[in-house]
Design a protein around this motif. Structure first.
Motif, PDB file in Angstrom:
ATOM      1  N   GLN A  24      53.786  -4.372  -6.067  1.00 54.34           N
ATOM      2  CA  GLN A  24      52.659  -3.509  -6.409  1.00 54.34           C
ATOM      3  C   GLN A  24      53.131  -2.253  -7.138  1.00 54.34           C
ATOM      4  OE1 GLN A  24      50.382  -2.289  -2.987  1.00 54.34           O
ATOM      5  NE2 GLN A  24      48.565  -1.833  -4.190  1.00 54.34           N
ATOM      6  N   TRP A  25      54.225  -1.688  -6.671  1.00 57.39           N
ATOM      7  CA  TRP A  25      54.764  -0.494  -7.309  1.00 57.39           C
ATOM      8  C   TRP A  25      55.282  -0.817  -8.717  1.00 57.39           C
ATOM      9  CZ3 TRP A  25      54.564   4.410  -7.668  1.00 57.39           C
ATOM     10  CH2 TRP A  25      55.591   5.135  -8.273  1.00 57.39           C
ATOM     11  N   ARG A  26      55.942  -1.981  -8.855  1.00 55.75           N
ATOM     12  CA  ARG A  26      56.418  -2.401 -10.180  1.00 55.75           C
ATOM     13  C   ARG A  26      55.242  -2.546 -11.142  1.00 55.75           C
ATOM     14  NH1 ARG A  26      59.729  -7.768  -9.749  1.00 55.75           N
ATOM     15  NH2 ARG A  26      59.347  -7.635 -12.009  1.00 55.75           N
ATOM     16  N   ASN A  27      54.172  -3.167 -10.689  1.00 59.94           N
ATOM     17  CA  ASN A  27      53.022  -3.385 -11.563  1.00 59.94           C
ATOM     18  C   ASN A  27      52.344  -2.071 -11.950  1.00 59.94           C
ATOM     19  OD1 ASN A  27      53.377  -6.162 -11.544  1.00 59.94           O
ATOM     20  ND2 ASN A  27      52.080  -6.451  -9.746  1.00 59.94           N
ATOM     21  N   TRP A  28      52.198  -1.165 -10.970  1.00 57.54           N
ATOM     22  CA  TRP A  28      51.595   0.134 -11.278  1.00 57.54           C
ATOM     23  C   TRP A  28      52.452   0.884 -12.295  1.00 57.54           C
ATOM     24  CZ3 TRP A  28      52.050   5.322 -11.640  1.00 57.54           C
ATOM     25  CH2 TRP A  28      50.885   6.089 -11.575  1.00 57.54           C
ATOM     26  N   LEU A  33      53.680   2.725 -17.946  1.00 57.12           N
ATOM     27  CA  LEU A  33      54.509   2.746 -19.150  1.00 57.12           C
ATOM     28  C   LEU A  33      53.804   2.077 -20.331  1.00 57.12           C
ATOM     29  CD1 LEU A  33      58.012   1.961 -17.610  1.00 57.12           C
ATOM     30  CD2 LEU A  33      57.309   4.095 -18.704  1.00 57.12           C
ATOM     31  N   LEU A  34      53.064   1.004 -20.060  1.00 64.93           N
ATOM     32  CA  LEU A  34      52.324   0.349 -21.142  1.00 64.93           C
ATOM     33  C   LEU A  34      51.258   1.276 -21.719  1.00 64.93           C
ATOM     34  CD1 LEU A  34      51.893  -3.245 -19.653  1.00 64.93           C
ATOM     35  CD2 LEU A  34      53.331  -2.580 -21.585  1.00 64.93           C
ATOM     36  N   GLY A  35      50.559   2.015 -20.852  1.00 69.04           N
ATOM     37  CA  GLY A  35      49.578   2.983 -21.333  1.00 69.04           C
ATOM     38  C   GLY A  35      50.231   4.083 -22.151  1.00 69.04           C
ATOM     39  N   LEU A  36      51.375   4.561 -21.683  1.00 69.84           N
ATOM     40  CA  LEU A  36      52.105   5.618 -22.403  1.00 69.84           C
ATOM     41  C   LEU A  36      52.554   5.125 -23.773  1.00 69.84           C
ATOM     42  CD1 LEU A  36      53.524   8.493 -22.108  1.00 69.84           C
ATOM     43  CD2 LEU A  36      55.547   7.188 -21.480  1.00 69.84           C
ATOM     44  N   CYS A  37      53.207   3.949 -23.797  1.00 74.53           N
ATOM     45  CA  CYS A  37      53.761   3.439 -25.056  1.00 74.53           C
ATOM     46  C   CYS A  37      52.666   3.016 -26.026  1.00 74.53           C
ATOM     47  CB  CYS A  37      54.687   2.258 -24.771  1.00 74.53           C
ATOM     48  SG  CYS A  37      56.159   2.682 -23.814  1.00 74.53           S
ATOM     49  N   ASN A  38      51.575   2.448 -25.519  1.00 74.18           N
ATOM     50  CA  ASN A  38      50.523   1.962 -26.403  1.00 74.18           C
ATOM     51  C   ASN A  38      49.877   3.100 -27.188  1.00 74.18           C
ATOM     52  OD1 ASN A  38      48.647  -0.333 -27.204  1.00 74.18           O
ATOM     53  ND2 ASN A  38      47.188   1.158 -26.434  1.00 74.18           N
ATOM     54  N   ASN A  39      49.657   4.232 -26.561  1.00 73.12           N
ATOM     55  CA  ASN A  39      48.977   5.357 -27.227  1.00 73.12           C
ATOM     56  C   ASN A  39      49.936   6.343 -27.880  1.00 73.12           C
ATOM     57  OD1 ASN A  39      46.804   4.118 -25.986  1.00 73.12           O
ATOM     58  ND2 ASN A  39      45.803   6.038 -25.470  1.00 73.12           N
ATOM     59  N   PHE A  40      51.247   6.141 -27.671  1.00 68.77           N
ATOM     60  CA  PHE A  40      52.220   7.142 -28.118  1.00 68.77           C
ATOM     61  C   PHE A  40      52.239   7.266 -29.641  1.00 68.77           C
ATOM     62  CE2 PHE A  40      56.281   9.219 -28.680  1.00 68.77           C
ATOM     63  CZ  PHE A  40      56.359  10.046 -27.575  1.00 68.77           C
ATOM     64  N   ALA A  41      52.373   6.129 -30.335  1.00 75.08           N
ATOM     65  CA  ALA A  41      52.431   6.183 -31.799  1.00 75.08           C
ATOM     66  C   ALA A  41      51.129   6.723 -32.369  1.00 75.08           C
ATOM     67  CB  ALA A  41      52.718   4.787 -32.356  1.00 75.08           C
ATOM     68  N   TYR A  42      50.023   6.362 -31.745  1.00 77.46           N
ATOM     69  CA  TYR A  42      48.710   6.819 -32.198  1.00 77.46           C
ATOM     70  C   TYR A  42      48.614   8.345 -32.117  1.00 77.46           C
ATOM     71  CZ  TYR A  42      43.574   7.072 -32.245  1.00 77.46           C
ATOM     72  OH  TYR A  42      42.277   7.363 -32.537  1.00 77.46           O
ATOM     73  N   VAL A 168      43.108  -7.756 -15.238  1.00 69.74           N
ATOM     74  CA  VAL A 168      42.355  -8.722 -14.436  1.00 69.74           C
ATOM     75  C   VAL A 168      43.296  -9.596 -13.615  1.00 69.74           C
ATOM     76  CG1 VAL A 168      40.823 -10.738 -14.623  1.00 69.74           C
ATOM     77  CG2 VAL A 168      40.408  -8.720 -16.024  1.00 69.74           C
ATOM     78  N   TYR A 169      44.510  -9.799 -14.066  1.00 73.02           N
ATOM     79  CA  TYR A 169      45.474 -10.671 -13.384  1.00 73.02           C
ATOM     80  C   TYR A 169      46.253  -9.940 -12.298  1.00 73.02           C
ATOM     81  CZ  TYR A 169      44.572 -14.060 -17.073  1.00 73.02           C
ATOM     82  OH  TYR A 169      43.964 -14.958 -17.920  1.00 73.02           O
ATOM     83  N   PHE A 170      45.930  -8.675 -12.065  1.00 64.84           N
ATOM     84  CA  PHE A 170      46.657  -7.875 -11.078  1.00 64.84           C
ATOM     85  C   PHE A 170      45.658  -7.201 -10.149  1.00 64.84           C
ATOM     86  CE2 PHE A 170      49.248  -8.280 -14.832  1.00 64.84           C
ATOM     87  CZ  PHE A 170      50.536  -8.471 -14.350  1.00 64.84           C
ATOM     88  N   SER A 171      46.171  -6.553  -9.116  1.00 69.09           N
ATOM     89  CA  SER A 171      45.290  -5.797  -8.240  1.00 69.09           C
ATOM     90  C   SER A 171      44.670  -4.641  -9.014  1.00 69.09           C
ATOM     91  CB  SER A 171      46.060  -5.262  -7.027  1.00 69.09           C
ATOM     92  OG  SER A 171      47.084  -4.393  -7.441  1.00 69.09           O
ATOM     93  N   ARG A 172      43.502  -4.209  -8.562  1.00 69.51           N
ATOM     94  CA  ARG A 172      42.706  -3.268  -9.342  1.00 69.51           C
ATOM     95  C   ARG A 172      43.351  -1.884  -9.455  1.00 69.51           C
ATOM     96  NH1 ARG A 172      37.712  -4.713  -7.037  1.00 69.51           N
ATOM     97  NH2 ARG A 172      37.506  -6.483  -8.431  1.00 69.51           N
ATOM     98  N   ASP A 173      44.318  -1.578  -8.614  1.00 72.82           N
ATOM     99  CA  ASP A 173      44.908  -0.244  -8.673  1.00 72.82           C
ATOM    100  C   ASP A 173      45.768  -0.040  -9.920  1.00 72.82           C
ATOM    101  OD1 ASP A 173      46.990  -1.896  -7.975  1.00 72.82           O
ATOM    102  OD2 ASP A 173      47.798  -0.578  -6.419  1.00 72.82           O
ATOM    103  N   VAL A 174      46.113  -1.120 -10.643  1.00 70.17           N
ATOM    104  CA  VAL A 174      46.899  -0.925 -11.867  1.00 70.17           C
ATOM    105  C   VAL A 174      46.078  -0.217 -12.941  1.00 70.17           C
ATOM    106  CG1 VAL A 174      48.364  -2.933 -11.410  1.00 70.17           C
ATOM    107  CG2 VAL A 174      46.310  -3.203 -12.822  1.00 70.17           C
ATOM    108  N   LEU A 175      44.740  -0.219 -12.803  1.00 65.19           N
ATOM    109  CA  LEU A 175      43.909   0.541 -13.737  1.00 65.19           C
ATOM    110  C   LEU A 175      44.224   2.028 -13.660  1.00 65.19           C
ATOM    111  CD1 LEU A 175      40.466  -1.257 -13.386  1.00 65.19           C
ATOM    112  CD2 LEU A 175      41.760  -0.944 -15.508  1.00 65.19           C
ATOM    113  N   GLY A 176      44.557   2.500 -12.445  1.00 66.31           N
ATOM    114  CA  GLY A 176      44.965   3.895 -12.293  1.00 66.31           C
ATOM    115  C   GLY A 176      46.260   4.174 -13.028  1.00 66.31           C
ATOM    116  N   GLY A 177      47.217   3.231 -12.963  1.00 70.27           N
ATOM    117  CA  GLY A 177      48.467   3.391 -13.693  1.00 70.27           C
ATOM    118  C   GLY A 177      48.250   3.398 -15.193  1.00 70.27           C
ATOM    119  N   TRP A 178      47.414   2.474 -15.683  1.00 73.30           N
ATOM    120  CA  TRP A 178      47.111   2.421 -17.114  1.00 73.30           C
ATOM    121  C   TRP A 178      46.453   3.725 -17.583  1.00 73.30           C
ATOM    122  CZ3 TRP A 178      47.541   0.233 -21.782  1.00 73.30           C
ATOM    123  CH2 TRP A 178      46.543   0.484 -22.713  1.00 73.30           C
ATOM    124  N   GLY A 179      45.432   4.179 -16.853  1.00 74.26           N
ATOM    125  CA  GLY A 179      44.737   5.397 -17.245  1.00 74.26           C
ATOM    126  C   GLY A 179      45.646   6.603 -17.251  1.00 74.26           C
TER     127      GLY A 179
END
Length: 443
Positions: A24-28, A33-42, A168-179
């Motif tokens: 769970q911690w790895r996924n969060w 990191l995916l949220g950070l990297c995805n918006n970084f160049a933008y 959708v393929y993970f527990s819902r708390d990963v939305l907090g990590g993405w945001g």
């Protein structure tokens, strides 16, 4: 013989529990990191493109008038006759160049993106981010710099709808990590770029050093996330859009009482293969009550950011016009980071309230620009921070409740389709900001 003891089984559950917590911690962390990297160049590309474009203009046009124009665009035009110290061109022009490719992707991709497995999507997003850094850093013509900005915009737009669907393929708390990660990109990207250039690195070298960002994106997805077997990684499974209600997918969901009730209810009818076009249109119709308030929030806040912030100038403050504008943007990003990281603490279901409060902010600051009744920039600093809090809260709560309230079969498509809400609002704000800028600068 009564001393016989049952075999010890305590360590096994403890190991299972610790393993689940580690996953769970790895996924969060992976989604952060995916949220950070995805918006970084933008985030970085806007200021980087300006730096290089100005250098090209000064190199290619020795006319001192154009060099002056470039300086004025960055630092404020002190020679104009307007009391608002206007730039020759509204910052909304650059906003539109940055948002329109993202909007085009978000409007079209959700209907066809299921044909491309997730592994290829992530590689494409990383390629676009790397291409944007390389194009802008090595650009020898204006069109190359513009193409670099477009690459960053396309990569960020496709990445957002891809990673939101992936949750959708993970527990819902990963939305907090993405945001939280996307909020961190706004603050971290701007500070890192300005910090490296302030330290003496050229914009070209600074951009080349940021090629590590798409590498981190790939490492986060392929090595940090605990990817479930049901994920269509390298091939498009025929049952990609099957209901998330199967046992292996439901095991990934939160163990709340509401979800326990969902498990006890009859499963909805499942069909093999992706959703039909008619089904997708029905899902989009149902998403309007999420997309409309999200779009309104972003329309109001980007109308403030790109239409009003540059006009909220206080000449007597110790900060220059450019520095005031920079602090407005920084405090806005700080507010976004805080509220996008707040999902674990507070959840807000009434999204229309956030929209209304943001519209009140826009009207208040519009009147403040026209009648100049605010006493100091510190009041604007507080309003802008509050504006960022509202925008970030609207974003992360919108996708949390879409994930929670959308049917299992439709959830993956819904998460991707709803991502268009913020881009629609931003594009509309960019268009609305042009006449506002022209009107006030003519006063």
């Amino acid at each position: 013989m009564e001393r016989e003891e049952p075999p010890r089984e305590e360590p096994a559950p403890r190991a299972d529990s610790s393993g689940a917590a580690a996953a769970q911690w790895r996924n969060w962390s992976g989604f952060w990191l995916l949220g950070l990297c995805n918006n970084f160049a933008y985030v970085v590309m806007l200021s980087a493109a300006h730096d290089i474009l100005n250098k090209q203009e000064s190199r290619n046009t020795p006319d001192p008038t154009s060099a002056t124009l470039a300086v004025e665009f960055q630092g404020g035009n002190r020679s104009n006759s307007s009391r608002y110290d206007c730039n020759p061109v509204s910052t909304a022009a650059v906003l539109l160049a940055d948002i329109l490719p993202t909007l085009a992707i978000k409007l079209s991709a959700p209907f066809v993106i299921h044909k491309l497995p997730y592994g290829f999507r992530v590689l494409f997003c990383a390629f676009m981010a790397a291409g944007s850094f390389l194009l802008v850093s090595f650009s020898s013509a204006v069109w190359m710099s513009i193409l670099g900005v477009i690459f960053a915009s396309v990569g960020a737009g496709l990445g957002e709808l891809t990673f939101l669907s992936l949750t959708v393929y993970f527990s819902r708390d990963v939305l907090g990590g993405w945001g939280s990660g996307t909020g961190g990109a706004g603050v971290g990207g701007a500070l890192l770029y300005s910090g490296l250039t302030q330290a003496g690195l050229s914009p070209q070298v600074t951009l080349l050093s940021m090629l590590v960002v798409p590498v981190v994106m790939c490492l986060s997805y392929f090595f940090l996330l605990d990817l479930p077997p049901s994920l269509p990684q390298w091939r498009c499974a025929e049952t990609e859009y099957r209901a998330v209600g199967s046992e292996d997918r439901r095991a990934l969901m939160d163990g709340s009482e509401e979800e326990e009730q969902e498990k006890s209810t009859p499963a909805e009818v499942m069909t093999a293969g992706p959703l039909t076009f008619t089904e997708k249109l029905c899902v989009v119709k149902g998403l309007l009550w999420f997309v409309l308030p999200l779009g309104l929030v972003y329309f109001a806040e980007y109308f403030i950011n790109q239409g009003l912030m540059e006009l909220l100038y206080f000449p007597k403050l110790f900060l220059s016009h450019a520095q005031q504008y920079r602090w407005y943007q920084t405090l806005y990003q700080v507010g976004v980071l805080v509220s996008r990281s707040s999902l674990c603490c507070v959840k807000i279901r009434n999204l229309w309230t956030l929209s209304l409060l943001q519209v009140v902010n826009a009207v208040l600051l519009l009147l403040a620009v026209r009648f100049q009744f605010l006493p100091s920039a510190w009041v604007v600093f507080a309003i802008v921070l509050y504006e960022g809090l509202l925008g970030g809260a609207a974003y992360v709560n919108t996708f949390y409740f879409i994930s929670k309230e959308t049917g299992d079969r439709h959830r993956e498509f819904a998460m991707a389709a709803a991502s268009v809400g913020d881009s629609l609002g931003i594009a509309a704000a960019g268009l609305a900001a042009f006449p506002v800028h022209r009107y006030f600068c003519s006063l």
